[in-house]
Design a protein around this motif. Structure first.
Motif: not given
Length: 184
Positions: A138-140, A148-154
């Motif tokens: 997601x980051x790449x 932000x990736x952690x936030x979206x996935x959570x």
């Protein structure tokens, strides 16, 4: 066995199309069948249409890597929903398109586990490693940072096409296909 995806060969004016219209892995699209269809694609361009609720993370990672390493220019297009691991397959595209009436869904890795305390700890470690791998994709591919990736996935985030475009999940929002009725 029912077909789990469709393949249309390239024409003089259009690239080949692989359409994923089922779950990934399990009883849906199998990675080995996907590879066989991908290997059959002639030319340097391919469109992958995605309409999937997701499925087996390892099969989806395999498909993502097959597409990224194919040497082809890949356009991915959400035709309904790219949920769970299907969102990772969708991110394999060099160009990523989504009609305004389509959706994506991103979430944390989920797993079922049973066993001894030690086995459960091992499973948790594996889930953590898979989570990190997906987060890195997601980051790449989206150009977002890890937080932000952690936030979206959570959030188990259901995303509209507009949100996907703003986040970098897709590179273009396209007009939805207009359905028309015809009576002969």
């Amino acid at each position: 066995m029912r077909p789990c995806f469709a393949f249309s060969a390239k024409t003089a004016t259009k690239p080949a199309v692989l359409a994923i219209d089922d779950d990934i892995g399990f009883w849906g699209v199998q990675a080995r069948d996907f590879r066989a269809a991908l290997d059959a694609v002639e030319g340097n361009e391919l469109t992958v249409e995605v309409n999937s609720a997701g499925g087996d993370v390892m099969a989806g990672l395999g498909m993502y890597n097959m597409l990224r390493n194919s040497g082809k220019t890949i356009t991915t297009r959400v035709t309904g929903v790219a949920a769970s691991i299907a969102s990772i397959v969708m991110l394999a595209g060099d160009k990523r398109e989504m009609p305004s009436n389509a959706f994506a869904m991103v979430h944390s890795v989920k797993s079922g586990a049973f066993g001894t305390e030690e086995e459960l700890h091992e499973q948790a470690d594996v889930v953590g490693k898979v989570q990190a791998s997906l987060r890195n994709i997601y980051v790449a591919r989206m150009g977002i940072d890890e937080d932000k990736a952690k936030e979206i996935m959570a959030q188990d985030a259901g995303l509209t096409a507009e949100e996907c475009l703003e986040m970098g999940f897709v590179t273009a929002s396209v007009d939805p296909v207009k359905a028309t009725a015809k009576l002969d």
